[in-house]
Enzyme design. Structure first.
Site, PDB file in Angstrom:
ATOM      1  N   SER A 119       0.822  -1.198   0.000  1.00 50.74           N
ATOM      2  CA  SER A 119       0.000   0.000   0.000  1.00 50.74           C
ATOM      3  C   SER A 119       0.867   1.264   0.000  1.00 50.74           C
ATOM      4  O   SER A 119       1.655   1.470  -0.918  1.00 50.74           O
ATOM      5  CB  SER A 119      -0.963  -0.054   1.190  1.00 50.74           C
ATOM      6  N   ASP A 213      -9.579  -3.379  -6.006  1.00 56.56           N
ATOM      7  CA  ASP A 213      -8.832  -2.457  -5.160  1.00 56.56           C
ATOM      8  C   ASP A 213      -8.954  -1.044  -5.729  1.00 56.56           C
ATOM      9  O   ASP A 213      -8.926  -0.849  -6.951  1.00 56.56           O
ATOM     10  CB  ASP A 213      -7.353  -2.885  -5.139  1.00 56.56           C
ATOM     11  N   HIS A 243      -8.649  -4.302  -1.248  1.00 56.42           N
ATOM     12  CA  HIS A 243      -7.406  -3.805  -0.672  1.00 56.42           C
ATOM     13  C   HIS A 243      -7.066  -4.539   0.627  1.00 56.42           C
ATOM     14  O   HIS A 243      -7.894  -4.637   1.533  1.00 56.42           O
ATOM     15  CB  HIS A 243      -7.519  -2.299  -0.406  1.00 56.42           C
TER      16      HIS A 243
END
Length: 276
Positions: A119, A213, A243
């Site tokens: 991320s 995502d 995600h």
């Protein structure tokens, strides 16, 4: 924090302060006695640049150490909004230099240092690779980018469809990191990896992203632009993955396979760099 893999030593260390930059705490994961220098992975944790810690990634980091013999250095970088850009990237760059300079002490092969993260950490890894290229080193052999946060312009309303990390979350995080409303002006170099025009010369990369995502489009676009610039890229799009899904559903077969893909990609990359 998840469990630490059996046989892996996790110890805390510090990258000393320099100028206006404070000490950078790191966690070093290593496994077994090594007669030869090992490859290293500089890992940046996720958390939208505003939260998180190295401990949240210790299960994966220790797995890299246990299965691949990689020395993993996980960076406890400064967080926004208290410390906006370039604080986090400065901490990561200092840790990269520290790892390279202390390679012999760490048991690391200075020519086989990879960077990676999940991320926000994946975005930092991509920016670090860009900065190291422009600064003339230390050389990075590979980028392991797990659903990376690359583009401050991904802030339009998602209608609430994005799970875990929404456009509203992304807007807040980027604004806190950049110190101005996200997407409204060109950020400085190395703040958002997707904003760089010339991607030629960057290290090979593995990019893994979920089909649903929020970062899907920016990750796919970055992979395609890297390829167009002559950079070797392995892009994996996981069907139905939101995600950070592997953290919420770690026992799902698809998520076990997703993480195994990461391990295999890193293993292949550091093995290839040894013979390059």
């Amino acid at each position: 924090p998840g469990p630490i893999a059996e046989g892996v030593d996790a110890r805390h260390d510090v990258v000393p302060a320099d100028g206006d930059r404070p000490d950078v705490p790191v966690v070093v994961y290593s496994a077994g006695d090594r007669d030869v220098a090992s490859p290293a992975l500089l890992w940046m944790h996720g958390g939208g640049l505003v939260m998180g810690s190295p401990e949240t990634g210790q299960e994966l980091c220790s797995r890299f150490a246990a299965e691949l013999g990689v020395v993993v250095i996980s960076v406890d970088y400064r967080l926004a909004p208290e410390d906006p850009f370039p604080a986090a990237l400065d901490d990561c760059a200092a840790t990269l230099s520290w790892t390279h300079d202390r390679a012999a002490e760490l048991g690391v092969d200075a020519g086989r240092i990879a960077v990676g993260g999940d991320s926000a950490g994946g975005g930092l890894a991509a920016c670090l690779a860009q900065r190291a290229l422009d600064d003339g080193g230390p050389t990075i052999c590979f980028q392991l980018l797990q659903y990376p946060m690359l583009d401050d312009r991904t802030i339009s309303d998602d209608g609430g469809a994005a799970l875990v990390w929404s456009a509203a979350s992304n807007r807040y995080a980027w604004s806190a990191y950049l110190g101005h409303p996200a997407g409204e002006q060109e950020p400085p170099p190395y703040a958002a990896a997707a904003r760089r025009d010339d991607l030629a010369g960057l290290p090979p990369a593995w990019i893994g992203i979920g089909e649903i995502d929020l970062f899907h489009d920016e990750a796919v676009d970055y992979a395609e632009r890297l390829r167009a610039a002559g950079v070797e890229v392995d892009l994996h799009v996981e069907p139905g993955m939101y995600h950070a899904a592997e953290l919420f559903a770690p026992d799902a077969e698809s998520m076990r396979e997703f993480r195994s893909r990461m391990v295999a990609a890193l293993g292949a990359a550091v093995a290839a760099s040894a013979t390059a």
